[in-house]
Enzyme design. Structure first.
Site, mmCIF file in Angstrom:
data_model
loop_
_atom_site.group_PDB
_atom_site.id
_atom_site.type_symbol
_atom_site.label_atom_id
_atom_site.label_comp_id
_atom_site.label_asym_id
_atom_site.label_seq_id
_atom_site.Cartn_x
_atom_site.Cartn_y
_atom_site.Cartn_z
ATOM 1 N N LYS A 23 0.849 -1.206 0.000
ATOM 2 C CA LYS A 23 0.000 0.000 0.000
ATOM 3 C C LYS A 23 0.877 1.247 0.000
ATOM 4 C CE LYS A 23 -1.660 1.837 4.031
ATOM 5 N NZ LYS A 23 -1.375 3.243 4.172
ATOM 6 N N ASN A 24 1.945 1.223 0.814
ATOM 7 C CA ASN A 24 2.736 2.447 0.983
ATOM 8 C C ASN A 24 3.740 2.687 -0.132
ATOM 9 O OD1 ASN A 24 1.210 2.949 3.197
ATOM 10 N ND2 ASN A 24 2.744 2.266 4.675
ATOM 11 N N ARG A 93 -4.218 10.234 4.333
ATOM 12 C CA ARG A 93 -3.009 11.065 4.452
ATOM 13 C C ARG A 93 -2.340 11.191 3.094
ATOM 14 N NH1 ARG A 93 0.601 14.043 7.950
ATOM 15 N NH2 ARG A 93 2.718 13.549 7.292
ATOM 16 N N CYS A 117 -5.069 7.993 9.338
ATOM 17 C CA CYS A 117 -5.206 7.426 10.680
ATOM 18 C C CYS A 117 -4.748 8.434 11.724
ATOM 19 C CB CYS A 117 -4.378 6.152 10.799
ATOM 20 S SG CYS A 117 -5.114 4.785 9.906
ATOM 21 N N ARG A 122 0.183 14.885 12.891
ATOM 22 C CA ARG A 122 0.848 14.461 11.644
ATOM 23 C C ARG A 122 0.992 15.689 10.734
ATOM 24 N NH1 ARG A 122 -1.584 8.893 9.446
ATOM 25 N NH2 ARG A 122 0.484 8.735 8.480
ATOM 26 N N PRO A 123 1.842 16.644 11.159
ATOM 27 C CA PRO A 123 2.003 17.855 10.349
ATOM 28 C C PRO A 123 2.610 17.535 8.987
ATOM 29 C CG PRO A 123 3.706 17.744 12.026
ATOM 30 C CD PRO A 123 2.762 16.617 12.306
ATOM 31 N N ILE A 124 2.523 18.479 8.072
ATOM 32 C CA ILE A 124 3.156 18.305 6.754
ATOM 33 C C ILE A 124 4.148 19.441 6.510
ATOM 34 C CG2 ILE A 124 1.266 16.966 5.723
ATOM 35 C CD1 ILE A 124 0.312 19.543 4.352
ATOM 36 N N ASP A 125 4.699 19.954 7.602
ATOM 37 C CA ASP A 125 5.589 21.121 7.490
ATOM 38 C C ASP A 125 6.818 20.851 6.630
ATOM 39 O OD1 ASP A 125 7.947 20.687 9.950
ATOM 40 O OD2 ASP A 125 6.164 19.432 9.899
ATOM 41 N N ASP A 308 4.442 0.536 11.863
ATOM 42 C CA ASP A 308 3.176 -0.061 11.417
ATOM 43 C C ASP A 308 3.035 -1.502 11.892
ATOM 44 O OD1 ASP A 308 3.479 1.558 8.187
ATOM 45 O OD2 ASP A 308 2.722 2.286 10.105
ATOM 46 N N ARG A 400 -8.547 -0.038 4.584
ATOM 47 C CA ARG A 400 -7.661 0.979 4.006
ATOM 48 C C ARG A 400 -6.317 0.359 3.616
ATOM 49 N NH1 ARG A 400 -6.778 5.961 7.223
ATOM 50 N NH2 ARG A 400 -5.714 6.334 5.262
HETATM 51 C C1 EPZ Z 1 4.184 6.862 6.030
HETATM 52 O O1 EPZ Z 1 3.400 7.865 6.656
HETATM 53 C C2 EPZ Z 1 3.272 5.652 5.920
HETATM 54 N N1 EPZ Z 1 2.120 5.972 5.085
HETATM 55 C C3 EPZ Z 1 2.808 5.246 7.315
HETATM 56 O O2 EPZ Z 1 2.019 4.067 7.180
HETATM 57 C C4 EPZ Z 1 4.040 4.907 8.166
HETATM 58 O O3 EPZ Z 1 3.617 4.594 9.470
HETATM 59 C C5 EPZ Z 1 4.974 6.130 8.192
HETATM 60 O O4 EPZ Z 1 5.320 6.512 6.838
HETATM 61 C C6 EPZ Z 1 6.261 5.834 8.946
HETATM 62 O O5 EPZ Z 1 6.927 4.757 8.352
HETATM 63 C C7 EPZ Z 1 2.275 5.990 3.737
HETATM 64 O O6 EPZ Z 1 3.363 5.772 3.222
HETATM 65 C C8 EPZ Z 1 1.047 6.252 2.922
HETATM 66 P P1 EPZ Z 1 6.219 10.174 8.197
HETATM 67 P P2 EPZ Z 1 3.946 9.388 6.729
HETATM 68 O O7 EPZ Z 1 6.106 11.412 7.390
HETATM 69 O O8 EPZ Z 1 4.643 9.706 5.475
HETATM 70 C C9 EPZ Z 1 6.345 13.520 11.443
HETATM 71 C C10 EPZ Z 1 0.093 2.741 7.478
HETATM 72 O O9 EPZ Z 1 -0.529 2.267 8.433
HETATM 73 N N2 EPZ Z 1 6.298 14.480 10.323
HETATM 74 O O10 EPZ Z 1 7.449 9.333 8.070
HETATM 75 O O11 EPZ Z 1 2.836 10.252 7.161
HETATM 76 C C11 EPZ Z 1 5.027 12.797 11.655
HETATM 77 O O12 EPZ Z 1 4.166 13.567 12.436
HETATM 78 C C12 EPZ Z 1 0.620 4.166 7.547
HETATM 79 O O13 EPZ Z 1 0.329 2.118 6.419
HETATM 80 C C13 EPZ Z 1 6.452 15.833 10.585
HETATM 81 O O14 EPZ Z 1 6.626 16.258 11.737
HETATM 82 O O15 EPZ Z 1 4.983 9.243 7.920
HETATM 83 C C14 EPZ Z 1 5.439 11.521 12.345
HETATM 84 O O16 EPZ Z 1 5.567 11.749 13.722
HETATM 85 C C15 EPZ Z 1 0.406 4.806 8.911
HETATM 86 N N3 EPZ Z 1 6.391 16.727 9.542
HETATM 87 C C16 EPZ Z 1 6.820 11.241 11.750
HETATM 88 O O17 EPZ Z 1 7.241 12.471 11.128
HETATM 89 C C17 EPZ Z 1 6.202 16.302 8.253
HETATM 90 O O18 EPZ Z 1 6.165 17.159 7.332
HETATM 91 C C18 EPZ Z 1 6.836 10.151 10.706
HETATM 92 O O19 EPZ Z 1 5.951 10.569 9.713
HETATM 93 C C19 EPZ Z 1 6.040 14.913 8.017
HETATM 94 C C20 EPZ Z 1 6.111 14.028 9.059
#
Ligand code: EPZ
Length: 422
Positions: A23-24, A93, A117, A122-125, A308, A400
């Site tokens: 999925k990811n 997301r 979820c 989960r910011p996107i900064d 995950d 999902r």
């Molecule tokens: C991806 O989410 C996966 N989703 C998640 O899988 C997975 O848990 C995660 O990576 C970690 O491996 C997809 O690929 C679709 P991150 P993502 O950005 O990209 C913080 C599942 O169940 N962060 O690595 O959202 C964030 O808040 C899902 O399949 C910022 O602060 O994860 C988190 O604490 C759940 N600012 C940490 O980084 C940002 O701009 C990791 O988030 C982006 C992230």
């Protein structure tokens, strides 16, 4: 629409299951297909709720998307759209992945803030900071976001604040068609990042170093179409393996790629499972002896133990003798499923990012509620381990990330039935 999952647990699992595409991997690659000037074919795309949401977004952006059996066939938009449709964009997301490709295509993009979820903030900064460094201009409202790119995005030498998987993928897509070269430092190293780079390179991009902390990209002026088979889903592999740990039995995972379980294999072996490779692209997981707690398991970014996988491994170890303590260093609210584990008879204690499981515990069927995708899968694993009948409400979360979790486990001798929430 609401869904429930009925589970009659307490039986060992036997048989084989072919892993679906990850999925990811599929979700960012579907967004990246917007960058291609020609036809894209994605092989073996599972029919997930998030894939359906992605197809709705792609069609709203003007692409032609057709499912032919297990494959998705995409054709570029004649006139590229720039507004993401509200409902599907809010449903996950992964709508954030459309920022860079649509910006390149249409010079602007507008979307509601992404859903997904609830695992804590989960910011996107980092996504936005990187895109703005490349020349985008961002405007945010109460619950919407609009980016414009007056000119072509420019390459940059950028260090991510933390190795965010999604932000790495957003900036890879932005860099692929940017003016000049880009270096991404402190990049995420997950296999799904490598797979997105492989897809983009198949479209004519020039990306080196994906899977390492430093990724170098030579910006191109255009990308052509490609055919791509995404990597197998390592979290589905972990889910099945955790269920074998809990239920006992012997299951062979097919179409696994090199190392489907990563650090999860070592943890399950410490719990009393045995894993081996009877043939290339196959992994066998079995548990005949007593299940043991594994002590402290701390999640982390790749190559660490996947966040995950934590809820599903917890679900598989609820009945183990001894203690297991899972700490999620990635998300603050990974263990909302703890309440359901306790209702099933698990002796669990949750404090913030830490879930402690004490055993042995006698599990018995119960009515529980899923609050997120992997927590729901963890409850299904625990219910398979528990003797008797369970009902998992909120099972729509599970769709999902798993096309048909009930069918997958029925194929291994378990008794499960999905039904609409009455
Ligand atoms: C991806 O989410 C996966 N989703 C998640 O899988 C997975 O848990 C995660 O990576 C970690 O491996 C997809 O690929 C679709 P991150 P993502 O950005 O990209 C913080 C599942 O169940 N962060 O690595 O959202 C964030 O808040 C899902 O399949 C910022 O602060 O994860 C988190 O604490 C759940 N600012 C940490 O980084 C940002 O701009 C990791 O988030 C982006 C992230």
């Amino acid at each position: 629409m609401g869904e429930i999952l009925r589970v009659w647990g307490g039986r060992p699992l036997e048989g084989a299951v072919r892993l679906p595409s990850a999925k990811n991997s599929v979700l960012p690659i579907l967004a990246a297909a917007v960058l291609a000037d020609g036809p894209v074919v994605l092989r073996d795309v599972p029919d997930l709720a998030d894939v359906r949401a992605s197809v709705s977004i792609l069609r709203a952006l003007g692409l032609t998307v057709r499912r032919r059996g297990e494959d998705l066939h995409l054709l570029p938009a004649a006139v590229p759209g720039w507004q993401l449709p509200e409902a599907p964009a809010r449903a996950m997301r992964s709508s954030v992945f459309y920022l860079a490709p649509v910006l390149h295509r249409a010079g602007r993009v507008r979307m509601p803030l992404p859903g997904g979820c609830k695992l804590g903030p989960r910011p996107i900064d980092i996504h936005l900071d990187g895109l703005c460094r490349m020349g985008a201009q961002a405007a945010c409202g109460e619950d919407w976001l609009e980016l414009t790119a007056p000119a072509r995005l420019r390459g940059m030498d950028y260090t991510l604040r933390l190795p965010s998987v999604g932000a790495t993928e957003t900036l890879l897509m932005a860099a692929a068609l940017a003016q000049g070269d880009t270096v991404l430092r402190n990049a995420a190293r997950e296999p799904e990042v490598r797979d997105l780079a492989a897809f983009l390179n198949g479209c004519g991009a020039r990306i080196e170093g994906a899977g390492s902390p430093v990724i170098r990209v030579q910006g191109k002026t255009a990308l052509h179409g490609a055919r791509h088979r995404p990597i197998p889903d390592r979290i589905v592999a972990a889910t099945v393996a955790a269920a074998v740990a809990g239920c006992g039995g012997c299951v062979t995972l097919l179409g696994t790629g090199e190392d489907p379980l990563g650090p999860v294999a070592g943890v399950l072996e410490r719990a009393g499972c045995h894993t081996d490779r009877p043939a290339p692209e196959c992994w066998r997981v079995q548990r005949q002896d007593d299940l043991q707690g594994v002590g402290l398991v701390r999640t982390g970014v790749w190559p660490g133990f996947s966040t995950d996988a934590a809820p599903v491994v917890a679900g598989g170890l609820l009945a183990a003798r001894g203690d297991t303590v899972l700490e999620d260093t990635v998300f603050e609210d990974r263990f909302a499923c703890a309440e359901g584990f306790a209702l099933l008879g698990g002796q669990v204690c949750r404090r913030g990012r830490v879930l402690a499981v004490h055993g042995p515990a006698r599990l018995a069927g119960a009515r529980v509620r899923a609050c997120d995708l992997r927590g729901g899968a963890g409850l299904a694993v625990a219910a398979l381990t528990a003797a008797g009948a369970s009902v998992i409400e909120g099972a729509e979360y599970i769709r999902r990330g798993y096309a048909d979790l009930a069918g997958l486990f029925r194929g291994l001798g378990a008794q499960l039935q999905a039904a609409p929430q009455g």
